[in-house]
Design a protein around this motif. Structure first.
Motif, mmCIF file in Angstrom:
data_model
loop_
_atom_site.group_PDB
_atom_site.id
_atom_site.type_symbol
_atom_site.label_atom_id
_atom_site.label_comp_id
_atom_site.label_asym_id
_atom_site.label_seq_id
_atom_site.Cartn_x
_atom_site.Cartn_y
_atom_site.Cartn_z
ATOM 1 N N ASP A 82 0.807 -1.217 0.000
ATOM 2 C CA ASP A 82 0.000 0.000 0.000
ATOM 3 C C ASP A 82 0.846 1.274 0.000
ATOM 4 O O ASP A 82 0.405 2.315 -0.502
ATOM 5 C CB ASP A 82 -0.939 0.011 1.211
ATOM 6 C CG ASP A 82 -2.217 -0.768 0.966
ATOM 7 O OD1 ASP A 82 -2.440 -1.198 -0.184
ATOM 8 O OD2 ASP A 82 -2.992 -0.946 1.922
ATOM 9 N N ASP A 83 2.040 1.212 0.589
ATOM 10 C CA ASP A 83 2.882 2.415 0.665
ATOM 11 C C ASP A 83 3.791 2.568 -0.556
ATOM 12 O O ASP A 83 4.659 3.433 -0.579
ATOM 13 C CB ASP A 83 3.723 2.399 1.939
ATOM 14 C CG ASP A 83 4.629 1.170 2.041
ATOM 15 O OD1 ASP A 83 4.685 0.391 1.058
ATOM 16 O OD2 ASP A 83 5.262 0.994 3.092
ATOM 17 N N GLY A 84 3.593 1.705 -1.564
ATOM 18 C CA GLY A 84 4.355 1.825 -2.794
ATOM 19 C C GLY A 84 5.573 0.935 -2.884
ATOM 20 O O GLY A 84 6.160 0.794 -3.969
ATOM 21 N N ARG A 85 6.008 0.356 -1.768
ATOM 22 C CA ARG A 85 7.138 -0.561 -1.838
ATOM 23 C C ARG A 85 6.782 -1.761 -2.713
ATOM 24 O O ARG A 85 5.624 -2.171 -2.795
ATOM 25 C CB ARG A 85 7.519 -1.047 -0.431
ATOM 26 C CG ARG A 85 8.211 -0.006 0.421
ATOM 27 C CD ARG A 85 8.464 -0.549 1.816
ATOM 28 N NE ARG A 85 7.214 -0.819 2.527
ATOM 29 C CZ ARG A 85 7.137 -1.449 3.704
ATOM 30 N NH1 ARG A 85 8.245 -1.907 4.276
ATOM 31 N NH2 ARG A 85 5.979 -1.623 4.283
ATOM 32 N N ARG A 86 7.806 -2.355 -3.306
ATOM 33 C CA ARG A 86 7.553 -3.466 -4.211
ATOM 34 C C ARG A 86 8.644 -4.518 -4.083
ATOM 35 O O ARG A 86 9.830 -4.192 -3.960
ATOM 36 C CB ARG A 86 7.481 -2.960 -5.657
ATOM 37 C CG ARG A 86 7.272 -4.053 -6.693
ATOM 38 C CD ARG A 86 6.979 -3.455 -8.050
ATOM 39 N NE ARG A 86 7.011 -4.466 -9.109
ATOM 40 C CZ ARG A 86 6.609 -4.274 -10.346
ATOM 41 N NH1 ARG A 86 6.140 -3.087 -10.696
ATOM 42 N NH2 ARG A 86 6.676 -5.228 -11.233
ATOM 43 N N LEU A 87 8.247 -5.772 -4.092
ATOM 44 C CA LEU A 87 9.157 -6.906 -4.108
ATOM 45 C C LEU A 87 8.772 -7.812 -5.266
ATOM 46 O O LEU A 87 7.602 -7.866 -5.661
ATOM 47 C CB LEU A 87 9.069 -7.693 -2.793
ATOM 48 C CG LEU A 87 9.536 -6.995 -1.515
ATOM 49 C CD1 LEU A 87 9.206 -7.866 -0.304
ATOM 50 C CD2 LEU A 87 11.037 -6.728 -1.571
ATOM 51 N N SER A 88 9.746 -8.546 -5.787
ATOM 52 C CA SER A 88 9.469 -9.477 -6.889
ATOM 53 C C SER A 88 10.088 -10.836 -6.580
ATOM 54 O O SER A 88 11.090 -11.238 -7.188
ATOM 55 C CB SER A 88 9.998 -8.922 -8.213
ATOM 56 O OG SER A 88 9.313 -7.759 -8.584
ATOM 57 N N PRO A 89 9.539 -11.561 -5.616
ATOM 58 C CA PRO A 89 10.053 -12.895 -5.303
ATOM 59 C C PRO A 89 9.619 -13.904 -6.362
ATOM 60 O O PRO A 89 8.732 -13.642 -7.176
ATOM 61 C CB PRO A 89 9.412 -13.199 -3.956
ATOM 62 C CG PRO A 89 8.109 -12.470 -4.011
ATOM 63 C CD PRO A 89 8.387 -11.203 -4.770
ATOM 64 N N ASP A 90 10.249 -15.065 -6.312
ATOM 65 C CA ASP A 90 9.831 -16.149 -7.209
ATOM 66 C C ASP A 90 8.533 -16.780 -6.735
ATOM 67 O O ASP A 90 7.707 -17.216 -7.551
ATOM 68 C CB ASP A 90 10.940 -17.211 -7.276
ATOM 69 C CG ASP A 90 12.211 -16.673 -7.886
ATOM 70 O OD1 ASP A 90 12.203 -16.364 -9.092
ATOM 71 O OD2 ASP A 90 13.209 -16.539 -7.145
ATOM 72 N N PHE A 91 8.360 -16.850 -5.403
ATOM 73 C CA PHE A 91 7.173 -17.473 -4.841
ATOM 74 C C PHE A 91 6.683 -16.678 -3.634
ATOM 75 O O PHE A 91 7.465 -16.041 -2.934
ATOM 76 C CB PHE A 91 7.465 -18.918 -4.399
ATOM 77 C CG PHE A 91 7.807 -19.849 -5.518
ATOM 78 C CD1 PHE A 91 6.811 -20.372 -6.333
ATOM 79 C CD2 PHE A 91 9.129 -20.194 -5.768
ATOM 80 C CE1 PHE A 91 7.118 -21.233 -7.370
ATOM 81 C CE2 PHE A 91 9.449 -21.058 -6.802
ATOM 82 C CZ PHE A 91 8.442 -21.576 -7.613
ATOM 83 N N LEU A 92 5.371 -16.775 -3.387
ATOM 84 C CA LEU A 92 4.749 -16.143 -2.221
ATOM 85 C C LEU A 92 4.019 -17.212 -1.423
ATOM 86 O O LEU A 92 3.152 -17.921 -1.948
ATOM 87 C CB LEU A 92 3.754 -15.065 -2.668
ATOM 88 C CG LEU A 92 2.843 -14.462 -1.577
ATOM 89 C CD1 LEU A 92 3.677 -13.760 -0.525
ATOM 90 C CD2 LEU A 92 1.830 -13.511 -2.195
ATOM 91 N N ALA A 93 4.378 -17.337 -0.147
ATOM 92 C CA ALA A 93 3.661 -18.215 0.780
ATOM 93 C C ALA A 93 2.827 -17.325 1.686
ATOM 94 O O ALA A 93 3.368 -16.647 2.557
ATOM 95 C CB ALA A 93 4.643 -19.058 1.592
ATOM 96 N N ALA A 94 1.533 -17.312 1.466
ATOM 97 C CA ALA A 94 0.634 -16.424 2.207
ATOM 98 C C ALA A 94 -0.004 -17.177 3.360
ATOM 99 O O ALA A 94 -0.979 -17.909 3.182
ATOM 100 C CB ALA A 94 -0.433 -15.850 1.282
ATOM 101 N N ALA A 95 0.555 -17.025 4.563
ATOM 102 C CA ALA A 95 0.025 -17.676 5.762
ATOM 103 C C ALA A 95 -0.972 -16.736 6.420
ATOM 104 O O ALA A 95 -0.755 -16.217 7.515
ATOM 105 C CB ALA A 95 1.163 -18.034 6.713
#
Length: 462
Positions: free
Chosen positions: A302-315
Motif C-alpha cells: 500500500d505504501d508503494g514498496r515493491r518486491l518481486s520474489p519467485d514465490f509467495l507463501a501467504a500464511a
C-alpha cells in the motif's frame, strides 16, 4: 416415512449427518454411537482426515494426551489399540496414522463414513427457510456432490465439523483479495499457507526467493523450514513480510512460554532474522499482485514498496464456508462469523489471555433446531481453537440429540503460555489457524491444539 438411499425409514431412524471426517467429526461420530444414535459421516476428501494429510509435515505443539477424544479412545481400546506416549508431540502425519486412520476403521464407524462426498447445500423439508413453521419438524436435506453425481441425504440432525482448511483468507488486508490475486497466471507463484518446502515443494523453491506473508505460527513454520533449506542451498533467499510494525508478538515468550516447543520456535525465528538469514519487511500491507515477464510475482504494498520474489507463501489463515447452510436459519456473529453466543468468548479483538471456557450444545444452538457447527468452523474467523474444546462440543451435542445430560464438563488444558498485548493500530489481522488459550491482540498467536502449528519433525532449527 422418508425416502433415503437406504430405502423407506421413519424420521426417527434417520442418521445424524456429520460433515467432515477430521478429528472433531470422527469424535462426534464416536459420541453419537455411544449415545445410541446413528451417525453418517460425509467427507469431501478421498480419505478420512484428508485435510490434515496436507500439513502432515508439521508437528503439533500439544501432546497426545490433549489430542485424543475420550469416546474415540474407548472405541479404539476395544480393538486393542496401543495408545501413543501421552507426552509425545505428533506430526500431522503421525496424528492421522496412529489415531485418526485407526479410529475411522473401527467396526462401529467404518460403515458410516463416506469419502469423496462434498456437501454443497443443506435445507429442510419441502420449503425454503422463509417457511420456518411449515418445515420445523421436517428432516434435513443434505445435498452432496460425489463422483456419481448429485445425491440428497435425509438427516434428523446435522453437525457441521468440516473445518476451514480449504477456505484461506485472501492476501489483501481488508478481507478482499489483493488486486490480481485471482489471476490464474499469478496462481503459479503462490505456495499456500503451509507448503512442504523440505520435501514436496523442495525442488521448486531451492535457490529461489520466497516471500512469506503473515505473523502467525503457519508463517513461523514455513520460515524456519526455509532456513533449514537455506543451510543446504545458501542461494535460497527468504523475505518475511508482516502487517504489524514489530515481530515481537510472533517471537513470543521464549523460555517463559508454557508450551516449550512453541517458545523455542519463536526464539529460532528471532535468531534467524538477527543473523540475516531472513529479511524482515514490517508494516507491509499487500495492495496488488502481478506476474512479471521473468515469471516472478510482483508484490506491491500500500505504501508503494515493491518486491518481486519467485514465490509467495501467504500464511493468512482461514475463514468458514457459510454458503453451504444458506437455506438454514443460523445465528452467527456478523464479525467473527461464529455462533452468536460463542463469539464474545473468542473474539480476538476483545477476549483476554487464558483458556476459552468449555461450551456445548446450548452455546452452539441455532434457530434451526438440530443444526450445529462444531470444531474449527464453529470459531469462524477467530484463530483460537483447541481440539479438546471441540471434543467437548460434540460430546455435549451428541448427548443433547440423544435426550441425555448435555451439561458441559470442565476441560483440563495445558498452560497457554505468554501472550503480548499491542495497541490496535499496531496489530495485524489474525492470519493463522493458530491459537490455543486466548490472545490479547490480533497479532499474538497462542498455541493451536490439533491444527497446523508446530515444528517439522527433526527439522526447523534456525
Amino acid at each position: 416415512m422418508t425416502q433415503t438411499d437406504r430405502g423407506m425409514v421413519s424420521d426417527d431412524e434417520l442418521p445424524v449427518v456429520v460433515i467432515g471426517a477430521g478429528p472433531v467429526g470422527l469424535a462426534a461420530a464416536a459420541h453419537l454411537v455411544e449415545t445410541g444414535l446413528d451417525p453418517l459421516v460425509l467427507e469431501a476428501g478421498d480419505i478420512p482426515a484428508a485435510a490434515i494429510t496436507e500439513w502432515g509435515h508439521i508437528r503439533l505443539f500439544s501432546s497426545w494426551r490433549h489430542n485424543v477424544d475420550a469416546a474415540a479412545q474407548r472405541l479404539l481400546q476395544a480393538q486393542g489399540w496401543k495408545e501413543p506416549d501421552p507426552a509425545g508431540l505428533p506430526t500431522g502425519a503421525e496424528f492421522v496414522a496412529h489415531y485418526l486412520a485407526p479410529l475411522a476403521a473401527v467396526p462401529e464407524l467404518v460403515g458410516r463414513i463416506r469419502t469423496g462426498e462434498q456437501v454443497i447445500g443443506i435445507s429442510r423439508g419441502q420449503r425454503d427457510k422463509t417457511h420456518a413453521q411449515a418445515r420445523s419438524e421436517a428432516p434435513f436435506i443434505v445435498r452432496v456432490q460425489s463422483a456419481q453425481g448429485l445425491v440428497d441425504y435425509r438427516a434428523r440432525a446435522i453437525i457441521d465439523a468440516s473445518g476451514t482448511w480449504g477456505h484461506p483468507n485472501p492476501v489483501g488486508a481488508a478481507g478482499l483479495p489483493a488486486l490480481g490475486e485471482d489471476d490464474p497466471e499469478v496462481a503459479s507463484t503462490l505456495l499456500g499457507g503451509l507448503p512442504d518446502v523440505l520435501s514436496e515443494r523442495r525442488r521448486e523453491v531451492t535457490g529461489k526467493h520466497v516471500l512469506v506473508l503473515g505473523g502467525g505460527h503457519s508463517a513461523v513454520n514455513t520460515l524456519l523450514n526455509l532456513v533449514a533449506l537455506q543451510r543446504e542451498a545458501p542461494e535460497t533467499t527468504i523475505t518475511w513480510a508482516i502487517r504489524g510494525d514489530s515481530p515481537e508478538a510472533t517471537y513470543g515468550g521464549g523460555d517463559a512460554d508454557g508450551l516449550l516447543e512453541r517458545g523455542a520456535l519463536g526464539q529460532r525465528l528471532r535468531e534467524a532474522v538477527e543473523a540475516g538469514r531472513i529479511t524482515l519487511v514490517p508494516s507491509a500491507t499487500v495492495h496488488s499482485l502481478a506476474l512479471t515477464e521473468a515469471g516472478q510475482v510482483a508484490v506491491t504494498f500500500d505504501d508503494g514498496r515493491r518486491l518481486s520474489p519467485d514465490f509467495l507463501a501467504a500464511a493468512t489463515g482461514f475463514r468458514p464456508d457459510l454458503e453451504v447452510f444458506r437455506e438454514l436459519r443460523v445465528d452467527l456473529d456478523p464479525g467473527v462469523e461464529a455462533p452468536s453466543r460463542l463469539a464474545p468468548l473468542i473474539d480476538p479483538q476483545f477476549h483476554s489471555c487464558g483458556t476459552v471456557e468449555a461450551h456445548g450444545a446450548e452455546t452452539l444452538a441455532h434457530p434451526e433446531e438440530g443444526f450445529f457447527i462444531a470444531g474449527m468452523k464453529s470459531y469462524g474467523r477467530a484463530p483460537t481453537f483447541l481440539l479438546a474444546t471441540g471434543y467437548e462440543q460434540v460430546r455435549s451435542i451428541a448427548a443433547h440429540l440423544a435426550g441425555q445430560d448435555a451439561t458441559v464438563r470442565p476441560l483440563n488444558l495445558p498452560e497457554t503460555g505468554v501472550c503480548s498485548a499491542a495497541e490496535p493500530a499496531q496489530t495485524q489481522a489474525p492470519d493463522d489457524a493458530g491459537a490455543g488459550g486466548g490472545c490479547c491482540s490480533a497479532e499474538s498467536q497462542p498455541v493451536t491444539l490439533g491444527v497446523p502449528t508446530g515444528l517439522v519433525h527433526g527439522r526447523g532449527g534456525a
